[in-house]
Motif scaffolding. Structure first.
Motif, PDB file in Angstrom:
ATOM      1  N   UNK A   1       0.852  -1.200   0.000  1.00 46.65           N
ATOM      2  CA  UNK A   1       0.000   0.000   0.000  1.00 46.65           C
ATOM      3  C   UNK A   1       0.879   1.238   0.000  1.00 46.65           C
ATOM      4  N   UNK A   2       0.807   2.017  -1.087  1.00 45.66           N
ATOM      5  CA  UNK A   2       0.072   1.873  -2.348  1.00 45.66           C
ATOM      6  C   UNK A   2       0.600   0.691  -3.178  1.00 45.66           C
ATOM      7  N   UNK A   3      -0.017   0.480  -4.338  1.00 47.11           N
ATOM      8  CA  UNK A   3       0.379  -0.632  -5.186  1.00 47.11           C
ATOM      9  C   UNK A   3       1.769  -0.406  -5.767  1.00 47.11           C
ATOM     10  N   UNK A   4       2.706  -1.276  -5.409  1.00 46.65           N
ATOM     11  CA  UNK A   4       4.050  -1.169  -5.940  1.00 46.65           C
ATOM     12  C   UNK A   4       4.102  -1.451  -7.428  1.00 46.65           C
ATOM     13  N   UNK A   5       3.329  -2.427  -7.887  1.00 48.62           N
ATOM     14  CA  UNK A   5       3.303  -2.744  -9.311  1.00 48.62           C
ATOM     15  C   UNK A   5       2.907  -1.531 -10.134  1.00 48.62           C
ATOM     16  N   UNK A   6       1.848  -0.862  -9.705  1.00 51.48           N
ATOM     17  CA  UNK A   6       1.340   0.282 -10.459  1.00 51.48           C
ATOM     18  C   UNK A   6       2.311   1.453 -10.376  1.00 51.48           C
ATOM     19  N   UNK A   7       2.802   1.743  -9.176  1.00 51.30           N
ATOM     20  CA  UNK A   7       3.690   2.882  -8.993  1.00 51.30           C
ATOM     21  C   UNK A   7       4.976   2.721  -9.791  1.00 51.30           C
ATOM     22  N   UNK A   8       5.590   1.556  -9.720  1.00 50.81           N
ATOM     23  CA  UNK A   8       6.852   1.323 -10.424  1.00 50.81           C
ATOM     24  C   UNK A   8       6.647   1.360 -11.937  1.00 50.81           C
ATOM     25  N   UNK A   9       5.571   0.731 -12.416  1.00 48.38           N
ATOM     26  CA  UNK A   9       5.300   0.726 -13.857  1.00 48.38           C
ATOM     27  C   UNK A   9       5.069   2.136 -14.376  1.00 48.38           C
ATOM     28  N   UNK A  10       4.274   2.920 -13.656  1.00 46.01           N
ATOM     29  CA  UNK A  10       3.975   4.287 -14.096  1.00 46.01           C
ATOM     30  C   UNK A  10       5.215   5.166 -14.054  1.00 46.01           C
ATOM     31  N   UNK A  11       6.030   5.023 -13.006  1.00 41.80           N
ATOM     32  CA  UNK A  11       7.255   5.816 -12.906  1.00 41.80           C
ATOM     33  C   UNK A  11       8.226   5.463 -14.026  1.00 41.80           C
ATOM     34  N   UNK A  12       8.327   4.177 -14.342  1.00 46.86           N
ATOM     35  CA  UNK A  12       9.219   3.753 -15.425  1.00 46.86           C
ATOM     36  C   UNK A  12       8.749   4.306 -16.766  1.00 46.86           C
ATOM     37  N   UNK A  13       7.449   4.235 -17.018  1.00 48.45           N
ATOM     38  CA  UNK A  13       6.906   4.731 -18.282  1.00 48.45           C
ATOM     39  C   UNK A  13       7.131   6.230 -18.425  1.00 48.45           C
TER      40      UNK A  13
ATOM     41  N   UNK B   1      -0.490   8.175  -7.878  1.00 48.28           N
ATOM     42  CA  UNK B   1      -0.080   9.420  -7.214  1.00 48.28           C
ATOM     43  C   UNK B   1       1.377   9.323  -6.767  1.00 48.28           C
ATOM     44  N   UNK B   2       1.746   8.184  -6.212  1.00 42.80           N
ATOM     45  CA  UNK B   2       3.126   7.977  -5.758  1.00 42.80           C
ATOM     46  C   UNK B   2       4.100   8.072  -6.924  1.00 42.80           C
ATOM     47  N   UNK B   3       3.742   7.459  -8.045  1.00 46.93           N
ATOM     48  CA  UNK B   3       4.604   7.510  -9.228  1.00 46.93           C
ATOM     49  C   UNK B   3       4.784   8.946  -9.699  1.00 46.93           C
ATOM     50  N   UNK B   4       3.689   9.702  -9.742  1.00 48.19           N
ATOM     51  CA  UNK B   4       3.772  11.091 -10.182  1.00 48.19           C
ATOM     52  C   UNK B   4       4.684  11.904  -9.273  1.00 48.19           C
ATOM     53  N   UNK B   5       4.552  11.702  -7.973  1.00 46.24           N
ATOM     54  CA  UNK B   5       5.392  12.429  -7.017  1.00 46.24           C
ATOM     55  C   UNK B   5       6.861  12.044  -7.186  1.00 46.24           C
ATOM     56  N   UNK B   6       7.135  10.756  -7.382  1.00 46.81           N
ATOM     57  CA  UNK B   6       8.513  10.297  -7.531  1.00 46.81           C
ATOM     58  C   UNK B   6       9.156  10.875  -8.788  1.00 46.81           C
ATOM     59  N   UNK B   7       8.388  10.932  -9.876  1.00 43.11           N
ATOM     60  CA  UNK B   7       8.907  11.480 -11.137  1.00 43.11           C
ATOM     61  C   UNK B   7       9.215  12.966 -10.977  1.00 43.11           C
ATOM     62  N   UNK B   8       8.349  13.674 -10.278  1.00 44.69           N
ATOM     63  CA  UNK B   8       8.575  15.105 -10.048  1.00 44.69           C
ATOM     64  C   UNK B   8       9.840  15.312  -9.215  1.00 44.69           C
TER      65      UNK B   8
END
Length: 257
Positions: A192-204, A245-252
């Motif tokens: 929590x949050x979903x690691x699969x989703x966060x990592x995939x979105x950040x990579x993309x 949301x986590x992926x977006x924050x990490x990319x920023x």
């Protein structure tokens, strides 16, 4: 060392200290501490002595180790209040969100399978077409996204929603493959949050910096992974939303370093 390597060191050093503060067995404390020290030493060694290519590809192992280490710190009899909250929130959200049409079910299940090769595929694009700064930015965003999702596990313990369904044992085809892979390759807790989703979105998103077409294609794949995670009940809906949301924050954050 690069910023992402300091993130790895801080993450594993912090979890190593945590191992002696949370209520787990001595065996788990020792195992977690050994893993933490091993990764810290490996990170510093690779950063200071390894060839450029090895140093660039090694974070794949650090990401996987970062997924597994928090599971060693989960109490043997965790409280279920957080899981009960997730179940209640999931029921509310699923009532207002549209269901995936049945003909698209196999497609989103297939998409969920993409969460495994998506990171190495994304990095291969970065490695072949980007520069050194792109490599560092990629790993900083991906590791930040993944570690943010993984680190909460010892305190926010829950099982995936599929574990509450009796018919889950009767899955066939792609759903059965996904379940078998999760049973073999995961610690069977819900991140929590979903690691699969966060990592995939950040990579993309990181790939889009060096190749817009590739980034868009991987972005579609990441979105489909999120849909598959929720539709297949591999994650709660709120996991998926906060993963994005986590992926977006990490990319920023990575773009500012």
């Amino acid at each position: 060392m690069a910023a992402y390597e300091w993130i790895v060191v801080a993450y594993f050093a912090g979890l190593t200290l945590t191992a002696w503060l949370v209520p787990v067995s001595l065996t788990r404390r020792v195992e977690a501490s050994a893993l933490g020290v091993l990764v810290v030493v490996a990170t510093v060694t690779v950063a200071t002595t390894a060839p450029v290519a090895l140093r660039a590809w090694c974070p794949h192992a650090f990401l996987i180790a970062g997924y597994w280490m928090p599971a060693l710190l989960v109490p043997s009899a965790p409280e279920r209040r957080f899981e009960e909250w997730l179940i209640r929130s999931d029921r509310r959200l699923r009532r207002v969100l549209p269901s995936v049409p049945k003909p698209l079910g196999p497609l989103v299940e297939l998409a969920y399978l993409l969460c495994y090769p998506l990171v190495p595929l994304s990095f291969a694009i970065i490695w072949l077409t980007g520069e050194g700064t792109d490599v560092q930015r990629f790993w900083l965003s991906v590791l930040l996204a993944g570690y943010t999702c993984y680190v909460s596990l010892p305190w926010l313990v829950s099982r995936p929603p599929r574990s509450h369904q009796e018919h889950d044992k009767n899955r066939r085809g792609l759903p059965e493959i996904n379940v078998r892979l999760l049973e073999s390759l995961s610690h069977r807790f819900n991140t929590f949050p979903s690691g699969h989703v966060a990592v995939a979105a950040a990579a993309a998103a990181s790939v889009a910096v060096v190749s817009v077409p590739a980034g868009l294609a991987l972005g579609v794949a990441a979105a489909a992974i999120g849909v598959g995670a929720a539709a297949g009940r591999y994650h709660y809906v709120i996991d998926v939303i906060l993963g994005l949301v986590t992926a977006a924050a990490a990319v920023v954050v990575a773009s500012l370093v």
